[in-house]
Design a protein around this motif. Sequence first.
Motif, PDB file in Angstrom:
ATOM      1  N   MET A   1      36.680   2.538  -3.807  1.00 27.32           N
ATOM      2  CA  MET A   1      38.260   2.169  -3.393  1.00 27.32           C
ATOM      3  C   MET A   1      38.851   2.457  -4.525  1.00 27.32           C
ATOM      4  SD  MET A   1      39.594  -1.468  -2.448  1.00 27.32           S
ATOM      5  CE  MET A   1      38.909  -1.733  -0.936  1.00 27.32           C
ATOM      6  N   GLN A   2      40.102   3.411  -4.335  1.00 34.46           N
ATOM      7  CA  GLN A   2      40.980   3.381  -5.521  1.00 34.46           C
ATOM      8  C   GLN A   2      41.893   2.473  -5.609  1.00 34.46           C
ATOM      9  OE1 GLN A   2      40.918   6.225  -7.525  1.00 34.46           O
ATOM     10  NE2 GLN A   2      38.973   6.458  -6.463  1.00 34.46           N
ATOM     11  N   PRO A   3      42.475   1.960  -6.935  1.00 32.83           N
ATOM     12  CA  PRO A   3      43.440   0.991  -7.135  1.00 32.83           C
ATOM     13  C   PRO A   3      44.696   1.275  -6.568  1.00 32.83           C
ATOM     14  CG  PRO A   3      43.033   1.904  -9.229  1.00 32.83           C
ATOM     15  CD  PRO A   3      41.869   2.422  -8.274  1.00 32.83           C
ATOM     16  N   ASN A   4      45.434   0.456  -6.358  1.00 31.26           N
ATOM     17  CA  ASN A   4      46.846   0.718  -5.686  1.00 31.26           C
ATOM     18  C   ASN A   4      47.564   0.970  -6.949  1.00 31.26           C
ATOM     19  OD1 ASN A   4      46.889   0.129  -2.712  1.00 31.26           O
ATOM     20  ND2 ASN A   4      45.829  -1.488  -3.424  1.00 31.26           N
ATOM     21  N   ARG A   5      48.642   1.734  -7.059  1.00 29.15           N
ATOM     22  CA  ARG A   5      49.611   1.547  -8.204  1.00 29.15           C
ATOM     23  C   ARG A   5      50.420   0.415  -8.554  1.00 29.15           C
ATOM     24  NH1 ARG A   5      55.550   1.332  -9.632  1.00 29.15           N
ATOM     25  NH2 ARG A   5      55.157   2.306 -11.952  1.00 29.15           N
ATOM     26  N   THR A   6      50.000  -0.049  -9.741  1.00 28.66           N
ATOM     27  CA  THR A   6      50.547  -1.233 -10.164  1.00 28.66           C
ATOM     28  C   THR A   6      51.822  -1.421 -10.764  1.00 28.66           C
ATOM     29  OG1 THR A   6      48.083  -2.020 -10.777  1.00 28.66           O
ATOM     30  CG2 THR A   6      49.786  -3.295 -11.607  1.00 28.66           C
ATOM     31  N   VAL A   7      52.747  -1.970 -10.082  1.00 27.38           N
ATOM     32  CA  VAL A   7      54.222  -2.019 -10.389  1.00 27.38           C
ATOM     33  C   VAL A   7      54.192  -3.129 -12.185  1.00 27.38           C
ATOM     34  CG1 VAL A   7      56.288  -3.155 -10.188  1.00 27.38           C
ATOM     35  CG2 VAL A   7      55.117  -1.987  -8.283  1.00 27.38           C
ATOM     36  N   THR A   8      54.699  -2.809 -13.063  1.00 27.89           N
ATOM     37  CA  THR A   8      54.752  -3.262 -14.229  1.00 27.89           C
ATOM     38  C   THR A   8      55.651  -4.643 -14.033  1.00 27.89           C
ATOM     39  OG1 THR A   8      56.789  -2.222 -15.103  1.00 27.89           O
ATOM     40  CG2 THR A   8      54.829  -0.988 -15.457  1.00 27.89           C
ATOM     41  N   GLU A   9      55.341  -5.529 -15.058  1.00 26.89           N
ATOM     42  CA  GLU A   9      56.181  -6.741 -15.121  1.00 26.89           C
ATOM     43  C   GLU A   9      57.447  -6.546 -15.102  1.00 26.89           C
ATOM     44  OE1 GLU A   9      57.357 -10.330 -17.907  1.00 26.89           O
ATOM     45  OE2 GLU A   9      56.786  -8.384 -18.781  1.00 26.89           O
ATOM     46  N   THR A  10      57.917  -5.764 -15.979  1.00 26.87           N
ATOM     47  CA  THR A  10      59.372  -5.223 -16.047  1.00 26.87           C
ATOM     48  C   THR A  10      60.002  -4.847 -14.930  1.00 26.87           C
ATOM     49  OG1 THR A  10      59.129  -4.945 -18.599  1.00 26.87           O
ATOM     50  CG2 THR A  10      60.995  -3.877 -17.341  1.00 26.87           C
ATOM     51  N   GLU A  11      59.336  -3.868 -14.346  1.00 29.71           N
ATOM     52  CA  GLU A  11      59.787  -3.416 -12.739  1.00 29.71           C
ATOM     53  C   GLU A  11      59.976  -4.356 -11.827  1.00 29.71           C
ATOM     54  OE1 GLU A  11      58.043   1.207 -12.652  1.00 29.71           O
ATOM     55  OE2 GLU A  11      56.766  -0.502 -12.661  1.00 29.71           O
ATOM     56  N   PHE A  12      58.882  -5.365 -11.745  1.00 32.53           N
ATOM     57  CA  PHE A  12      58.964  -6.407 -10.808  1.00 32.53           C
ATOM     58  C   PHE A  12      60.039  -7.528 -10.994  1.00 32.53           C
ATOM     59  CE2 PHE A  12      57.631 -10.174  -8.912  1.00 32.53           C
ATOM     60  CZ  PHE A  12      56.962 -10.040  -7.642  1.00 32.53           C
ATOM     61  N   LYS A  13      60.258  -7.967 -12.345  1.00 36.62           N
ATOM     62  CA  LYS A  13      61.258  -8.702 -12.648  1.00 36.62           C
ATOM     63  C   LYS A  13      62.820  -8.144 -12.501  1.00 36.62           C
ATOM     64  CE  LYS A  13      62.550 -11.749 -16.693  1.00 36.62           C
ATOM     65  NZ  LYS A  13      62.277 -11.893 -17.986  1.00 36.62           N
ATOM     66  N   GLN A  14      62.978  -6.785 -12.630  1.00 37.12           N
ATOM     67  CA  GLN A  14      64.271  -6.244 -12.445  1.00 37.12           C
ATOM     68  C   GLN A  14      64.611  -6.568 -10.980  1.00 37.12           C
ATOM     69  OE1 GLN A  14      63.484  -2.416 -13.871  1.00 37.12           O
ATOM     70  NE2 GLN A  14      64.100  -2.793 -15.843  1.00 37.12           N
ATOM     71  N   ARG A  15      63.769  -6.540 -10.250  1.00 37.12           N
ATOM     72  CA  ARG A  15      64.132  -6.750  -8.707  1.00 37.12           C
ATOM     73  C   ARG A  15      64.296  -8.423  -8.267  1.00 37.12           C
ATOM     74  NH1 ARG A  15      61.666  -3.503  -3.869  1.00 37.12           N
ATOM     75  NH2 ARG A  15      59.817  -4.582  -4.138  1.00 37.12           N
ATOM     76  N   GLN A  16      63.997  -9.327  -8.992  1.00 30.22           N
ATOM     77  CA  GLN A  16      64.168 -10.577  -8.955  1.00 30.22           C
ATOM     78  C   GLN A  16      65.719 -10.986  -8.939  1.00 30.22           C
ATOM     79  OE1 GLN A  16      61.531 -12.990 -11.678  1.00 30.22           O
ATOM     80  NE2 GLN A  16      60.446 -13.242  -9.832  1.00 30.22           N
ATOM     81  N   GLN A  17      66.092 -12.023  -8.079  1.00 29.96           N
ATOM     82  CA  GLN A  17      67.012 -12.488  -8.276  1.00 29.96           C
ATOM     83  C   GLN A  17      67.159 -13.906  -8.797  1.00 29.96           C
ATOM     84  OE1 GLN A  17      69.691 -12.205  -4.421  1.00 29.96           O
ATOM     85  NE2 GLN A  17      68.115 -10.629  -3.801  1.00 29.96           N
ATOM     86  N   SER A  18      68.226 -14.581  -9.076  1.00 26.64           N
ATOM     87  CA  SER A  18      68.207 -15.943  -9.662  1.00 26.64           C
ATOM     88  C   SER A  18      69.117 -16.793  -8.979  1.00 26.64           C
ATOM     89  CB  SER A  18      68.305 -15.813 -11.166  1.00 26.64           C
ATOM     90  OG  SER A  18      68.159 -17.091 -11.802  1.00 26.64           O
ATOM     91  N   VAL A  19      68.874 -18.227  -8.732  1.00 22.13           N
ATOM     92  CA  VAL A  19      69.754 -19.027  -8.324  1.00 22.13           C
ATOM     93  C   VAL A  19      69.443 -20.392  -8.731  1.00 22.13           C
ATOM     94  CG1 VAL A  19      68.380 -19.487  -6.298  1.00 22.13           C
ATOM     95  CG2 VAL A  19      70.709 -19.963  -5.960  1.00 22.13           C
ATOM     96  N   THR A  20      70.597 -21.300  -9.121  1.00 19.64           N
ATOM     97  CA  THR A  20      70.340 -22.599  -9.548  1.00 19.64           C
ATOM     98  C   THR A  20      70.534 -23.661  -8.249  1.00 19.64           C
ATOM     99  OG1 THR A  20      71.478 -22.023 -11.657  1.00 19.64           O
ATOM    100  CG2 THR A  20      71.569 -24.202 -11.039  1.00 19.64           C
ATOM    101  N   LEU A  21      69.573 -24.251  -7.996  1.00 23.50           N
ATOM    102  CA  LEU A  21      69.281 -25.003  -6.861  1.00 23.50           C
ATOM    103  C   LEU A  21      69.520 -26.592  -7.305  1.00 23.50           C
ATOM    104  CD1 LEU A  21      66.550 -23.338  -5.016  1.00 23.50           C
ATOM    105  CD2 LEU A  21      69.080 -23.288  -4.498  1.00 23.50           C
ATOM    106  N   GLU A  22      70.006 -27.285  -6.464  1.00 23.63           N
ATOM    107  CA  GLU A  22      70.106 -28.739  -6.602  1.00 23.63           C
ATOM    108  C   GLU A  22      69.477 -29.644  -5.491  1.00 23.63           C
ATOM    109  OE1 GLU A  22      74.296 -29.943  -7.172  1.00 23.63           O
ATOM    110  OE2 GLU A  22      74.651 -28.831  -9.118  1.00 23.63           O
ATOM    111  N   GLY A  23      69.215 -30.704  -5.766  1.00 25.32           N
ATOM    112  CA  GLY A  23      68.585 -31.833  -4.694  1.00 25.32           C
ATOM    113  C   GLY A  23      66.992 -31.550  -4.696  1.00 25.32           C
TER     114      GLY A  23
END
Length: 285
Positions: A1-23
């Motif tokens: 089995m060949q390994p899948n192409r691994t996304v780097t931490e930087t690439e992954f983090k760049q697609r993240q969004q951020s929200v501030t939640l209450e409650g």
Amino acid sequence: MQPNRTVTETEFKQRQQSVTLEGIVEESVKVNYTDVGSGPPIVLLHGIPTWSYLYQAVIPQLEEEYRVIVPDLLGYGYSDQRDRFDRSLHVQAKMVIKLMEHLELEQVHLAAHDIGGGVGLILALEEPDRINKLVLSNTVAYDSWPIEEMLMVGHPSWKNKSLQDMKDFLSKGYNEVFAEREQLTDTFLEGITAPYLHEEGKVSLVRNAAALNTNHTTALTPKLSDIQHSVLLLWGTQDPWQPVETGEMLEKDLPNSELVRINHSAHWVPQEAPDMLAAEIKRFI
């Protein structure tokens, strides 16, 4: 089995969004999450000591057919890591609901790993209308957790360990419990450990481990038969931490469940067997 192409931490983090939640807890908290694709919404939950990056090889296989939402649990990854709030399963369940409200999602499919699965069981019981189908992978249940290693890290003295000590501990956990060795790439190991290799992240992981409480799932045990959702149990059979026997117990106690054994995987199913995990999720949903 060949390994899948691994996304780097930087690439992954760049697609993240951020929200501030209450409650969720007494003060507002930041939640980082990935939100990609279109179609029926599915939320993916990680466990400890990981973060949403655990699904880096699964997300691309789901996002063409589903809207894929993958949060970092509170205290994990790049969500709030401040040393001033609870990180228990019940708090994480509240976070999922608040994030769904922010995203204006009334109901989602939910796929979860490790302690994320404990969160999934809580949501199925306490917010049943919010969950459509449920996928649990090598999840905590009954009194199967916390494992000895997490009890050790959860001791307050661990906050005094060096960053190298934390790096060595995390690396050991992956190197020793990874059946599909070719999937344990240097890029994945660097990415999955990165959020905990600075002072705030190190302390946050200690607090995350300290929040693990077997009572939160033993309290669910007599109620499991009340869960009427369709449940898929995907289990890496070589897992020494959450053994397949736990999955077999859940299959008996959850009335609408099926157990699929992944014989070539240990604990880290989303990285060890991402193709099978994604394919089984698609088939099940």
